[in-house]
Structures are given as C-alpha cells and as structure tokens.
Design a protein around this motif. Structure first.
Motif, PDB file in Angstrom:
ATOM      1  N   LEU A   4      -8.252 -18.748  -6.942  1.00 25.18           N
ATOM      2  CA  LEU A   4      -7.558 -17.933  -5.944  1.00 25.18           C
ATOM      3  C   LEU A   4      -6.363 -18.690  -5.393  1.00 25.18           C
ATOM      4  O   LEU A   4      -6.459 -19.887  -5.112  1.00 25.18           O
ATOM      5  CB  LEU A   4      -8.510 -17.597  -4.785  1.00 25.18           C
ATOM      6  CG  LEU A   4      -9.833 -16.939  -5.151  1.00 25.18           C
ATOM      7  CD1 LEU A   4     -10.740 -16.835  -3.929  1.00 25.18           C
ATOM      8  CD2 LEU A   4      -9.593 -15.575  -5.750  1.00 25.18           C
ATOM      9  N   LYS A   5      -5.260 -17.991  -5.223  1.00 24.15           N
ATOM     10  CA  LYS A   5      -4.069 -18.629  -4.662  1.00 24.15           C
ATOM     11  C   LYS A   5      -3.433 -17.691  -3.647  1.00 24.15           C
ATOM     12  O   LYS A   5      -2.949 -16.605  -4.014  1.00 24.15           O
ATOM     13  CB  LYS A   5      -3.066 -18.967  -5.748  1.00 24.15           C
ATOM     14  CG  LYS A   5      -1.831 -19.708  -5.220  1.00 24.15           C
ATOM     15  CD  LYS A   5      -0.955 -20.182  -6.349  1.00 24.15           C
ATOM     16  CE  LYS A   5       0.312 -20.853  -5.826  1.00 24.15           C
ATOM     17  NZ  LYS A   5       0.011 -22.015  -4.953  1.00 24.15           N
ATOM     18  N   GLU A   6      -3.423 -18.129  -2.380  1.00 26.03           N
ATOM     19  CA  GLU A   6      -2.822 -17.334  -1.316  1.00 26.03           C
ATOM     20  C   GLU A   6      -1.343 -17.656  -1.158  1.00 26.03           C
ATOM     21  O   GLU A   6      -0.902 -18.768  -1.463  1.00 26.03           O
ATOM     22  CB  GLU A   6      -3.517 -17.606   0.030  1.00 26.03           C
ATOM     23  CG  GLU A   6      -5.004 -17.336   0.065  1.00 26.03           C
ATOM     24  CD  GLU A   6      -5.822 -18.563  -0.221  1.00 26.03           C
ATOM     25  OE1 GLU A   6      -7.002 -18.614   0.183  1.00 26.03           O
ATOM     26  OE2 GLU A   6      -5.287 -19.500  -0.856  1.00 26.03           O
ATOM     27  N   SER A   7      -0.595 -16.679  -0.657  1.00 32.53           N
ATOM     28  CA  SER A   7       0.813 -16.871  -0.343  1.00 32.53           C
ATOM     29  C   SER A   7       1.210 -15.847   0.718  1.00 32.53           C
ATOM     30  O   SER A   7       0.442 -14.939   1.037  1.00 32.53           O
ATOM     31  CB  SER A   7       1.686 -16.710  -1.583  1.00 32.53           C
ATOM     32  OG  SER A   7       1.549 -15.401  -2.119  1.00 32.53           O
ATOM     33  N   GLY A   8       2.414 -16.020   1.263  1.00 32.81           N
ATOM     34  CA  GLY A   8       2.942 -15.048   2.201  1.00 32.81           C
ATOM     35  C   GLY A   8       2.905 -15.462   3.654  1.00 32.81           C
ATOM     36  O   GLY A   8       3.415 -14.761   4.522  1.00 32.81           O
ATOM     37  N   GLY A   9       2.276 -16.600   3.943  1.00 38.98           N
ATOM     38  CA  GLY A   9       2.238 -17.065   5.322  1.00 38.98           C
ATOM     39  C   GLY A   9       3.616 -17.524   5.789  1.00 38.98           C
ATOM     40  O   GLY A   9       4.563 -17.599   5.019  1.00 38.98           O
ATOM     41  N   GLY A  10       3.702 -17.818   7.083  1.00 38.41           N
ATOM     42  CA  GLY A  10       4.958 -18.298   7.640  1.00 38.41           C
ATOM     43  C   GLY A  10       4.924 -18.258   9.148  1.00 38.41           C
ATOM     44  O   GLY A  10       3.864 -18.093   9.764  1.00 38.41           O
ATOM     45  N   MET A  11       6.104 -18.418   9.731  1.00 37.17           N
ATOM     46  CA  MET A  11       6.256 -18.389  11.184  1.00 37.17           C
ATOM     47  C   MET A  11       6.914 -17.073  11.566  1.00 37.17           C
ATOM     48  O   MET A  11       7.886 -16.649  10.943  1.00 37.17           O
ATOM     49  CB  MET A  11       7.094 -19.557  11.662  1.00 37.17           C
ATOM     50  CG  MET A  11       6.468 -20.911  11.401  1.00 37.17           C
ATOM     51  SD  MET A  11       7.451 -22.271  12.057  1.00 37.17           S
ATOM     52  CE  MET A  11       7.339 -21.937  13.796  1.00 37.17           C
ATOM     53  N   VAL A  12       6.382 -16.436  12.609  1.00 37.29           N
ATOM     54  CA  VAL A  12       6.900 -15.150  13.041  1.00 37.29           C
ATOM     55  C   VAL A  12       6.732 -15.047  14.547  1.00 37.29           C
ATOM     56  O   VAL A  12       5.839 -15.683  15.134  1.00 37.29           O
ATOM     57  CB  VAL A  12       6.159 -14.010  12.316  1.00 37.29           C
ATOM     58  CG1 VAL A  12       4.684 -13.979  12.692  1.00 37.29           C
ATOM     59  CG2 VAL A  12       6.816 -12.670  12.558  1.00 37.29           C
ATOM     60  N   GLN A  13       7.585 -14.279  15.178  1.00 37.42           N
ATOM     61  CA  GLN A  13       7.464 -14.057  16.620  1.00 37.42           C
ATOM     62  C   GLN A  13       6.408 -12.988  16.900  1.00 37.42           C
ATOM     63  O   GLN A  13       6.106 -12.145  16.057  1.00 37.42           O
ATOM     64  CB  GLN A  13       8.801 -13.624  17.197  1.00 37.42           C
ATOM     65  CG  GLN A  13       9.828 -14.743  17.256  1.00 37.42           C
ATOM     66  CD  GLN A  13      11.054 -14.353  18.044  1.00 37.42           C
ATOM     67  OE1 GLN A  13      11.446 -13.191  18.072  1.00 37.42           O
ATOM     68  NE2 GLN A  13      11.677 -15.326  18.694  1.00 37.42           N
ATOM     69  N   SER A  21      -0.777 -12.418   0.362  1.00 39.17           N
ATOM     70  CA  SER A  21      -1.241 -12.066  -0.975  1.00 39.17           C
ATOM     71  C   SER A  21      -2.211 -13.119  -1.457  1.00 39.17           C
ATOM     72  O   SER A  21      -2.079 -14.299  -1.123  1.00 39.17           O
ATOM     73  CB  SER A  21      -0.070 -11.976  -1.959  1.00 39.17           C
ATOM     74  OG  SER A  21       0.861 -11.010  -1.565  1.00 39.17           O
ATOM     75  N   CYS A  22      -3.179 -12.693  -2.264  1.00 39.50           N
ATOM     76  CA  CYS A  22      -4.130 -13.600  -2.887  1.00 39.50           C
ATOM     77  C   CYS A  22      -4.216 -13.222  -4.355  1.00 39.50           C
ATOM     78  O   CYS A  22      -4.762 -12.172  -4.700  1.00 39.50           O
ATOM     79  CB  CYS A  22      -5.492 -13.498  -2.218  1.00 39.50           C
ATOM     80  SG  CYS A  22      -6.809 -14.397  -3.070  1.00 39.50           S
ATOM     81  N   ILE A  70      -6.348  -4.445   4.858  1.00 33.99           N
ATOM     82  CA  ILE A  70      -6.694  -5.129   3.615  1.00 33.99           C
ATOM     83  C   ILE A  70      -6.591  -4.118   2.468  1.00 33.99           C
ATOM     84  O   ILE A  70      -6.956  -2.940   2.623  1.00 33.99           O
ATOM     85  CB  ILE A  70      -8.105  -5.752   3.690  1.00 33.99           C
ATOM     86  CG1 ILE A  70      -8.393  -6.617   2.466  1.00 33.99           C
ATOM     87  CG2 ILE A  70      -9.177  -4.687   3.877  1.00 33.99           C
ATOM     88  CD1 ILE A  70      -9.697  -7.426   2.567  1.00 33.99           C
ATOM     89  N   SER A  71      -6.086  -4.578   1.335  1.00 41.54           N
ATOM     90  CA  SER A  71      -5.988  -3.711   0.167  1.00 41.54           C
ATOM     91  C   SER A  71      -6.014  -4.563  -1.088  1.00 41.54           C
ATOM     92  O   SER A  71      -5.884  -5.788  -1.026  1.00 41.54           O
ATOM     93  CB  SER A  71      -4.705  -2.869   0.216  1.00 41.54           C
ATOM     94  OG  SER A  71      -3.559  -3.698   0.196  1.00 41.54           O
ATOM     95  N   ILE A  76      -4.740  -8.668  -7.281  1.00 41.88           N
ATOM     96  CA  ILE A  76      -4.147  -9.259  -6.091  1.00 41.88           C
ATOM     97  C   ILE A  76      -4.752  -8.601  -4.843  1.00 41.88           C
ATOM     98  O   ILE A  76      -4.775  -7.381  -4.721  1.00 41.88           O
ATOM     99  CB  ILE A  76      -2.614  -9.090  -6.089  1.00 41.88           C
ATOM    100  CG1 ILE A  76      -2.017  -9.737  -7.331  1.00 41.88           C
ATOM    101  CG2 ILE A  76      -2.033  -9.731  -4.826  1.00 41.88           C
ATOM    102  CD1 ILE A  76      -0.523  -9.565  -7.455  1.00 41.88           C
ATOM    103  N   LEU A  77      -5.227  -9.426  -3.954  1.00 40.40           N
ATOM    104  CA  LEU A  77      -5.760  -8.962  -2.672  1.00 40.40           C
ATOM    105  C   LEU A  77      -4.681  -9.168  -1.622  1.00 40.40           C
ATOM    106  O   LEU A  77      -4.049 -10.223  -1.577  1.00 40.40           O
ATOM    107  CB  LEU A  77      -7.009  -9.767  -2.307  1.00 40.40           C
ATOM    108  CG  LEU A  77      -7.801  -9.323  -1.082  1.00 40.40           C
ATOM    109  CD1 LEU A  77      -8.479  -7.982  -1.347  1.00 40.40           C
ATOM    110  CD2 LEU A  77      -8.826 -10.378  -0.708  1.00 40.40           C
ATOM    111  N   TYR A  78      -4.459  -8.149  -0.783  1.00 42.10           N
ATOM    112  CA  TYR A  78      -3.417  -8.205   0.229  1.00 42.10           C
ATOM    113  C   TYR A  78      -4.014  -8.127   1.628  1.00 42.10           C
ATOM    114  O   TYR A  78      -5.096  -7.583   1.837  1.00 42.10           O
ATOM    115  CB  TYR A  78      -2.438  -7.044   0.073  1.00 42.10           C
ATOM    116  CG  TYR A  78      -1.667  -7.039  -1.216  1.00 42.10           C
ATOM    117  CD1 TYR A  78      -2.036  -6.206  -2.276  1.00 42.10           C
ATOM    118  CD2 TYR A  78      -0.564  -7.866  -1.390  1.00 42.10           C
ATOM    119  CE1 TYR A  78      -1.322  -6.194  -3.465  1.00 42.10           C
ATOM    120  CE2 TYR A  78       0.157  -7.863  -2.581  1.00 42.10           C
ATOM    121  CZ  TYR A  78      -0.220  -7.026  -3.610  1.00 42.10           C
ATOM    122  OH  TYR A  78       0.481  -7.020  -4.781  1.00 42.10           O
ATOM    123  N   LEU A  79      -3.247  -8.669   2.578  1.00 48.57           N
ATOM    124  CA  LEU A  79      -3.561  -8.482   3.985  1.00 48.57           C
ATOM    125  C   LEU A  79      -2.240  -8.211   4.695  1.00 48.57           C
ATOM    126  O   LEU A  79      -1.422  -9.119   4.872  1.00 48.57           O
ATOM    127  CB  LEU A  79      -4.261  -9.692   4.594  1.00 48.57           C
ATOM    128  CG  LEU A  79      -4.744  -9.492   6.030  1.00 48.57           C
ATOM    129  CD1 LEU A  79      -5.883  -8.459   6.079  1.00 48.57           C
ATOM    130  CD2 LEU A  79      -5.210 -10.808   6.646  1.00 48.57           C
TER     131      LEU A  79
END
Length: 125
Positions: A4-13, A21-22, A70-71, A76-79
């Motif tokens: 499994l490999k997650e992505s899409g994180g970051g900094m947001v207000q 994504s996973c 969640i979908s 690919i698993l999304y949040l």
C-alpha cells in the motif's frame, strides 16, 4: 500479499480540502484496502472511515461524518476530506485486511493487517 502506498497529504488552512489516495498492489482481491486510519502526535491510531469490498457500504468516525468521503476505484482507495480543521492534523494510513477464506493463505495470515507508510496532513487555523 499486498503493498500500500498513500499520497495526497499536505498543509492546508482550516476549511480547506485534500484528497488522499492509497494505491494497492499485489493480491488486491483477497486483501483489499478498505479503511483509513489516522494518528496524531501523542495519540493512538484511530479509525477514520471504512468501505466494504463491493463499495456499497461506508462508515465514518463521528468526528469526520459529513466532511470526509471514502471511495474506491479499481485498486485505489480514496479519502476526500472537506471542511478540514486543525483537529484533523495527523498521519493518515490506509489499511488492508485479508478476506477470510479467500486466497488459500495460511491461517495466521488472515489475522494480519497491512499498512502503508502514511501521508501527513497538517491543518492550520
């Protein structure tokens, strides 16, 4: 087994949105990714959202209901995370768990959980 490999994180207000994504590879049929967890500093890992193998049923932690979705699309698993607030700051992980009776694996493997490396979400006020 499954990777499994997650992505899409970051900094947001606060009030902003992110989509995690996973990407799953390996035996995604018998070991599907079906859940997102998160862990904030100094806190235990908590379940955020789950989806059934067929995608027909989803469940959410009370703290994210109405804001997170969640979908799954293919492997690919999304949040989707909307209306983020600082309390959502955490390392987010996707989770896969073997479907009992599928794959002909040794019994011990059906008790195993699979995790990605996580993706960091930071929400500023």
């Amino acid at each position: 087994q499954v990777h499994l490999k997650e992505s899409g994180g970051g900094m947001v207000q606060a009030g902003g949105s992110l989509r995690l994504s996973c990407a799953a590879s390996g035996d995604t049929i018998c070991i599907p990714a079906k859940a997102w967890y998160r862990q904030a500093p100094g806190k235990e890992r908590e379940l955020v959202a789950t989806i059934t193998s067929g995608g027909s049923t989803t469940n959410y932690a009370d703290s994210v209901k109405g804001r997170f979705t969640i979908s799954r699309e293919k492997h690919i698993l999304y949040l989707q995370m909307d209306k983020l607030n600082p309390e959502d700051t955490a390392l987010y992980y996707c989770n896969a768990h073997p479907e009992r009776g599928c794959g002909g694996y040794p019994e011990w493997l059906y008790e195993k959980d699979y995790w990605g490396q996580g993706t960091q979400v930071t929400v500023s006020s």
